[in-house]
Design a protein around this motif. Structure first.
Motif, PDB file in Angstrom:
ATOM      1  N   TRP A  66       0.853  -1.322  -0.138  1.00 40.48           N
ATOM      2  CA  TRP A  66      -0.049   0.038  -0.141  1.00 40.48           C
ATOM      3  C   TRP A  66       0.746   1.239  -0.063  1.00 40.48           C
ATOM      4  CZ3 TRP A  66       0.998  -3.099   4.285  1.00 40.48           C
ATOM      5  CH2 TRP A  66       1.417  -2.308   5.457  1.00 40.48           C
ATOM      6  N   ILE A  67       0.326   2.273  -0.466  1.00 45.26           N
ATOM      7  CA  ILE A  67       0.955   3.745  -0.595  1.00 45.26           C
ATOM      8  C   ILE A  67       0.171   4.776  -0.192  1.00 45.26           C
ATOM      9  CG2 ILE A  67       0.139   3.919  -2.929  1.00 45.26           C
ATOM     10  CD1 ILE A  67       3.135   4.733  -3.623  1.00 45.26           C
ATOM     11  N   TYR A  68       0.960   5.852   0.293  1.00 47.11           N
ATOM     12  CA  TYR A  68      -0.034   6.846   0.912  1.00 47.11           C
ATOM     13  C   TYR A  68       0.723   8.029   1.008  1.00 47.11           C
ATOM     14  CZ  TYR A  68       1.636   5.555   5.383  1.00 47.11           C
ATOM     15  OH  TYR A  68       2.335   5.217   6.466  1.00 47.11           O
ATOM     16  N   PHE A  69       0.349   9.464   0.994  1.00 46.04           N
ATOM     17  CA  PHE A  69       1.266  10.544   1.332  1.00 46.04           C
ATOM     18  C   PHE A  69       1.636  10.938   2.404  1.00 46.04           C
ATOM     19  CE2 PHE A  69      -0.692  11.796  -2.902  1.00 46.04           C
ATOM     20  CZ  PHE A  69       0.486  12.087  -3.524  1.00 46.04           C
ATOM     21  N   HIS A  70       2.910  10.970   2.919  1.00 46.72           N
ATOM     22  CA  HIS A  70       3.493  10.970   4.260  1.00 46.72           C
ATOM     23  C   HIS A  70       2.596  12.232   5.103  1.00 46.72           C
ATOM     24  CE1 HIS A  70       5.924  11.300   7.655  1.00 46.72           C
ATOM     25  NE2 HIS A  70       7.041  10.578   7.083  1.00 46.72           N
ATOM     26  N   PRO A  71       1.835  11.544   6.300  1.00 45.44           N
ATOM     27  CA  PRO A  71       1.212  12.743   7.229  1.00 45.44           C
ATOM     28  C   PRO A  71       2.139  13.609   7.820  1.00 45.44           C
ATOM     29  CG  PRO A  71       1.404  10.578   8.171  1.00 45.44           C
ATOM     30  CD  PRO A  71       2.018  10.531   6.917  1.00 45.44           C
ATOM     31  N   ILE A 102       6.271  10.617  -0.063  1.00 47.97           N
ATOM     32  CA  ILE A 102       5.113   9.454  -0.242  1.00 47.97           C
ATOM     33  C   ILE A 102       5.897   8.075   0.494  1.00 47.97           C
ATOM     34  CG2 ILE A 102       4.229   7.836  -1.849  1.00 47.97           C
ATOM     35  CD1 ILE A 102       4.546  10.188  -3.895  1.00 47.97           C
ATOM     36  N   ILE A 103       4.979   7.390   1.386  1.00 51.37           N
ATOM     37  CA  ILE A 103       5.421   6.056   1.935  1.00 51.37           C
ATOM     38  C   ILE A 103       4.853   5.064   1.140  1.00 51.37           C
ATOM     39  CG2 ILE A 103       5.162   4.820   4.128  1.00 51.37           C
ATOM     40  CD1 ILE A 103       5.270   7.508   5.618  1.00 51.37           C
ATOM     41  N   HIS A 104       5.596   4.119   0.746  1.00 50.49           N
ATOM     42  CA  HIS A 104       5.312   2.793   0.191  1.00 50.49           C
ATOM     43  C   HIS A 104       5.625   1.790   0.953  1.00 50.49           C
ATOM     44  CE1 HIS A 104       4.879   0.680  -4.034  1.00 50.49           C
ATOM     45  NE2 HIS A 104       4.335   0.042  -3.231  1.00 50.49           N
ATOM     46  N   VAL A 105       4.551   0.744   1.546  1.00 48.74           N
ATOM     47  CA  VAL A 105       4.764  -0.274   2.261  1.00 48.74           C
ATOM     48  C   VAL A 105       4.721  -1.404   1.666  1.00 48.74           C
ATOM     49  CG1 VAL A 105       4.466  -0.935   4.495  1.00 48.74           C
ATOM     50  CG2 VAL A 105       3.972   1.323   4.100  1.00 48.74           C
ATOM     51  N   PRO A 132       5.628  -6.153   2.143  1.00 51.20           N
ATOM     52  CA  PRO A 132       6.133  -7.029   3.193  1.00 51.20           C
ATOM     53  C   PRO A 132       7.431  -7.106   3.828  1.00 51.20           C
ATOM     54  CG  PRO A 132       5.690  -7.886   1.364  1.00 51.20           C
ATOM     55  CD  PRO A 132       5.388  -6.620   0.903  1.00 51.20           C
ATOM     56  N   ASN A 133       8.295  -6.575   3.106  1.00 54.58           N
ATOM     57  CA  ASN A 133       9.876  -6.716   3.500  1.00 54.58           C
ATOM     58  C   ASN A 133      10.318  -5.551   3.430  1.00 54.58           C
ATOM     59  OD1 ASN A 133       9.775  -6.573   0.635  1.00 54.58           O
ATOM     60  ND2 ASN A 133      11.270  -8.319   0.609  1.00 54.58           N
ATOM     61  N   GLN A 134       9.833  -4.265   2.913  1.00 52.27           N
ATOM     62  CA  GLN A 134      10.421  -2.914   3.055  1.00 52.27           C
ATOM     63  C   GLN A 134       9.595  -1.982   3.052  1.00 52.27           C
ATOM     64  OE1 GLN A 134      12.253  -2.116  -1.025  1.00 52.27           O
ATOM     65  NE2 GLN A 134      11.269  -3.910  -1.644  1.00 52.27           N
ATOM     66  N   VAL A 135      10.076  -0.750   3.397  1.00 51.90           N
ATOM     67  CA  VAL A 135       9.220   0.510   3.547  1.00 51.90           C
ATOM     68  C   VAL A 135      10.108   1.652   2.859  1.00 51.90           C
ATOM     69  CG1 VAL A 135       8.186   2.307   4.995  1.00 51.90           C
ATOM     70  CG2 VAL A 135       8.272  -0.158   5.721  1.00 51.90           C
ATOM     71  N   LYS A 136       9.493   2.111   1.867  1.00 52.19           N
ATOM     72  CA  LYS A 136      10.301   2.988   0.999  1.00 52.19           C
ATOM     73  C   LYS A 136       9.462   4.666   1.224  1.00 52.19           C
ATOM     74  CE  LYS A 136      11.337   0.497  -3.123  1.00 52.19           C
ATOM     75  NZ  LYS A 136      11.134   0.164  -4.791  1.00 52.19           N
ATOM     76  N   VAL A 137      10.416   5.368   1.594  1.00 56.69           N
ATOM     77  CA  VAL A 137       9.828   6.862   1.751  1.00 56.69           C
ATOM     78  C   VAL A 137      10.568   7.667   0.567  1.00 56.69           C
ATOM     79  CG1 VAL A 137      10.149   8.809   3.027  1.00 56.69           C
ATOM     80  CG2 VAL A 137       9.902   6.683   4.157  1.00 56.69           C
ATOM     81  N   LEU A 138       9.536   8.083  -0.310  1.00 60.81           N
ATOM     82  CA  LEU A 138       9.899   8.666  -1.799  1.00 60.81           C
ATOM     83  C   LEU A 138       9.627  10.093  -1.501  1.00 60.81           C
ATOM     84  CD1 LEU A 138       7.725   6.230  -3.791  1.00 60.81           C
ATOM     85  CD2 LEU A 138      10.259   6.021  -3.250  1.00 60.81           C
ATOM     86  N   LYS A 139      10.436  10.795  -2.307  1.00 64.42           N
ATOM     87  CA  LYS A 139      10.197  12.202  -2.546  1.00 64.42           C
ATOM     88  C   LYS A 139       9.992  12.901  -3.612  1.00 64.42           C
ATOM     89  CE  LYS A 139      15.445  12.939  -2.343  1.00 64.42           C
ATOM     90  NZ  LYS A 139      16.548  13.599  -1.580  1.00 64.42           N
ATOM     91  N   LEU A 140       9.277  14.096  -3.827  1.00 65.39           N
ATOM     92  CA  LEU A 140       8.991  14.706  -4.771  1.00 65.39           C
ATOM     93  C   LEU A 140       9.890  15.876  -5.100  1.00 65.39           C
ATOM     94  CD1 LEU A 140       5.225  15.108  -5.124  1.00 65.39           C
ATOM     95  CD2 LEU A 140       6.473  14.236  -7.041  1.00 65.39           C
ATOM     96  N   ILE A 147       2.305  -2.816   9.902  1.00 63.05           N
ATOM     97  CA  ILE A 147       1.740  -1.419  10.324  1.00 63.05           C
ATOM     98  C   ILE A 147       2.903  -0.297  10.511  1.00 63.05           C
ATOM     99  CG2 ILE A 147       0.530  -0.013  11.988  1.00 63.05           C
ATOM    100  CD1 ILE A 147      -0.866  -2.705  13.220  1.00 63.05           C
ATOM    101  N   VAL A 148       2.608   0.683   9.591  1.00 66.92           N
ATOM    102  CA  VAL A 148       3.539   1.803   9.611  1.00 66.92           C
ATOM    103  C   VAL A 148       2.777   3.246   9.987  1.00 66.92           C
ATOM    104  CG1 VAL A 148       4.998   3.254   8.338  1.00 66.92           C
ATOM    105  CG2 VAL A 148       4.958   0.804   7.772  1.00 66.92           C
ATOM    106  N   ASP A 149       3.105   3.892  11.041  1.00 66.49           N
ATOM    107  CA  ASP A 149       2.362   5.026  11.378  1.00 66.49           C
ATOM    108  C   ASP A 149       3.583   6.197  11.714  1.00 66.49           C
ATOM    109  OD1 ASP A 149       0.368   6.548  11.953  1.00 66.49           O
ATOM    110  OD2 ASP A 149      -0.069   5.261  13.766  1.00 66.49           O
ATOM    111  N   TYR A 150       2.995   7.153  11.841  1.00 69.89           N
ATOM    112  CA  TYR A 150       3.765   8.419  12.364  1.00 69.89           C
ATOM    113  C   TYR A 150       3.537   9.120  13.634  1.00 69.89           C
ATOM    114  CZ  TYR A 150       5.939  13.137  11.695  1.00 69.89           C
ATOM    115  OH  TYR A 150       6.740  14.305  11.683  1.00 69.89           O
ATOM    116  N   GLU A 151       4.294   9.323  14.280  1.00 75.24           N
ATOM    117  CA  GLU A 151       4.225  10.142  15.601  1.00 75.24           C
ATOM    118  C   GLU A 151       4.660  11.575  15.334  1.00 75.24           C
ATOM    119  OE1 GLU A 151       4.593  11.883  18.271  1.00 75.24           O
ATOM    120  OE2 GLU A 151       3.181  10.952  19.323  1.00 75.24           O
ATOM    121  N   ASP A 152       3.601  12.422  15.004  1.00 75.95           N
ATOM    122  CA  ASP A 152       3.993  13.458  14.687  1.00 75.95           C
ATOM    123  C   ASP A 152       4.580  14.675  15.794  1.00 75.95           C
ATOM    124  OD1 ASP A 152       1.707  13.625  16.192  1.00 75.95           O
ATOM    125  OD2 ASP A 152       0.656  15.433  15.024  1.00 75.95           O
TER     126      ASP A 152
END
Length: 526
Positions: free
Chosen positions: A352-357, A363-366, A368-376, A433-438
């Protein structure tokens, strides 16, 4: 010269006591949170399971409060051990709370009552009452009767902490009615309010009969609709998503302005708006084709907007494209350079993929074995186009178990067969699960590994800027991948809610503590 070192916790506390801060708003708060982050991530800090409870009804968590029994009972998780804040009187099934939002006092606004400056729970009951409840005492402060012509079920923020949208359940035609070719005319209703003080904007009707038969160009075969940031988002069975200005629809199609608590005559009946049994009439009915702001087709109506400048994420509307994400510019629908993101993985659960909160536009792309943080960022020598690049990647801790297994045939010949495991194989560490503690600016990642007959999970804290692993917390309870799980990381608290079969819910609360062994060793040295 190298980069200046950040002061340690002792230096920060000394500077705070002496008032060595600028006069900018929020500096002291940010300093305090910086101190807390350093304490959370230091090696000697542990997270201890201080409380475990079970319930036959759903458990919810919001800002240091745990809600049980359909929000009837509230427990504070801020203390060293959770304590009950309040318990509302028992009620019938028709009066139970179905959904709720936590409202917190806005800064810099004058409010009519002293109680308005304290947090409130905006709650929706099963019999269509909208309540404002004190978040500390459970006392009902305000109540509005919505209507009797539909069943309202969902609460969401249109504009966070300012405007709420109350959505009805969808009207489904019975099997007998479908056989006779009879359709329910109204799909759903959306009631929209300003909060504190409550004031009605209007109730919008999504009417399939008007839409399909009289004006086929309006919405078409609509399957769902919702409201977000002043935009009416309409979804179709074909995968089309259209965006409309809710303000423009209100101005064009509102039949009559209604005010809560005022007398009203509607359809030959007179009553008080927002009071039983009159309720609130539906005063926004679309009778002509509104102009869409934007439209796009996407698989399963999946559509997100974010980034700087504005971009959107979709999956091409073909089943074979599932797991492929296109990142496009909102202004002209152009695909960003490297804007097709596909995680090469073979797994039962899709990525799954979503814009970073964190509002960084990343952008965060998750998977099963990796979490990619992408930038524009802008393409070099072409500021009109943007490209996607990797900011950092978090990898699961795995061993390579794909190997060539020898097989002996009947004739005695040895054949080597390649054996490939799934990327979300339970015996391999898998991200769930991947989340962000702001407030602490940390990424929290739940990783699960099946050990023997049960799964074990740990919660990892990563630096949000660089992805560096700063802390890992083992969860003592077993983790069954077939159950539903929610994990919250809130300052010095970790909370795990698990839904087991037969609607059994479990809640595990962890609090930050200093390692007793470390304390004892320090005392002995002293």
């Amino acid at each position: 010269m190298g980069p200046a070192r950040k002061p340690n916790v002792c230096q920060r506390l000394s500077r705070r006591a002496l008032g060595f801060f600028s006069s900018d708003a929020g500096v002291v708060q940010r300093t305090n949170l910086g101190i807390l982050r350093a304490l959370v991530c230091q090696e000697s800090t542990k997270f201890k399971n201080v409380w475990t409870t079970h319930s036959k009804s759903p458990i919810a968590y919001e800002r240091g409060r745990i809600y049980f029994d359909n929000y009837r009972c509230c427990v504070s998780s801020v203390a060293l051990e959770p304590r009950k804040l309040y318990e509302m009187p028992k009620c019938s099934k028709s009066e139970k709370i179905e959904d709720a939002l936590l409202w917190e006092c806005p800064v810099g606004e004058l409010l009519p009552n002293p109680s308005d400056y304290k947090s409130s729970l905006i709650a929706l009951t099963a019999h269509n009452w909208l309540l404002r409840i004190s978040a500390t005492t459970g006392k009902v402060l305000e109540k509005i009767y919505l209507a009797s012509y539909c069943k309202f079920r969902y609460l969401s923020w249109d504009t966070p902490q300012e405007v709420i949208a109350v959505k009805s359940a969808q009207n489904k035609s019975s099997a007998l009615a479908r056989q006779a070719g009879i359709q329910q005319p109204v799909l759903l209703y959306l009631a929209v309010f300003h909060v504190l003080p409550f004031s009605l904007i209007g109730i919008l009707e999504i009417n399939k009969k008007v839409i399909i038969y009289l004006f086929p160009q309006i919405f078409g075969n609509v399957t769902d609709a919702t409201l977000s940031h002043g935009i009416l988002i309409v979804m179709y069975s074909s995968g089309l998503v259209r965006l409309y200005s809710f303000q423009a629809i209100t101005e064009q199609f509102m039949q009559q302005k209604l005010d809560l608590g005022c007398a009203c005559r509607w359809g030959g009946t007179t009553g008080t708006v927002g009071e039983a049994p009159f309720g609130i009439p539906c005063n926004i009915k679309i009778t002509d084709a509104p102009s869409p702001l934007f439209e796009v087709s996407s698989l399963e109506n999946a559509f997100q907007i974010g980034g700087h400048p504005w971009h959107y994420i979709i999956t091409p509307n073909k089943k074979k494209q599932k797991g492929v994400f296109h990142i496009c510019a909102l202004k002209d629908n152009s695909l960003a350079k490297n804007g097709i993101q596909e995680m090469e993985c073979c797994s039962l659960e899709s990525d799954w993929i979503y814009f970073h909160p964190d509002a960084s536009g990343r952008i965060i792309h998750v998977g099963p074995n990796q979490v990619k943080v992408l930038k524009l960022n802008e393409v070099e020598n072409n500021s009109a186009q943007h490209q996607i690049s990797e900011d950092f990647v978090i990898l699961a801790n795995r061993e390579n178990k794909n190997e060539n297994l020898p097989t002996v045939t009947a004739s005695g010949r040895v054949v080597k067969k390649k054996f490939n495991l799934l990327d979300d194989d339970p015996e391999q560490e898998t991200f769930k699960i991947v989340d962000y503690e702001d407030e602490l600016d940390l990424l929290s990642v739940v990783a699960v590994t099946q050990i023997d007959a049960e799964g074990k999970a740990h919660l990892d804290f990563h630096c949000n800027e660089y992805g560096t692993l700063l802390k890992s917390i083992p969860l003592v309870e077993s983790w069954d991948v077939t159950y539903n799980h929610e994990v919250y990381f809130d300052r010095d608290l970790v909370l795990h809610i698990e839904q087991k079969p037969s609607r059994v819910f479990s809640c595990y609360v962890y609090q930050m503590v200093c390692d007793p062994g470390e304390e004892k060793e320090t005392t002995n040295r002293s």
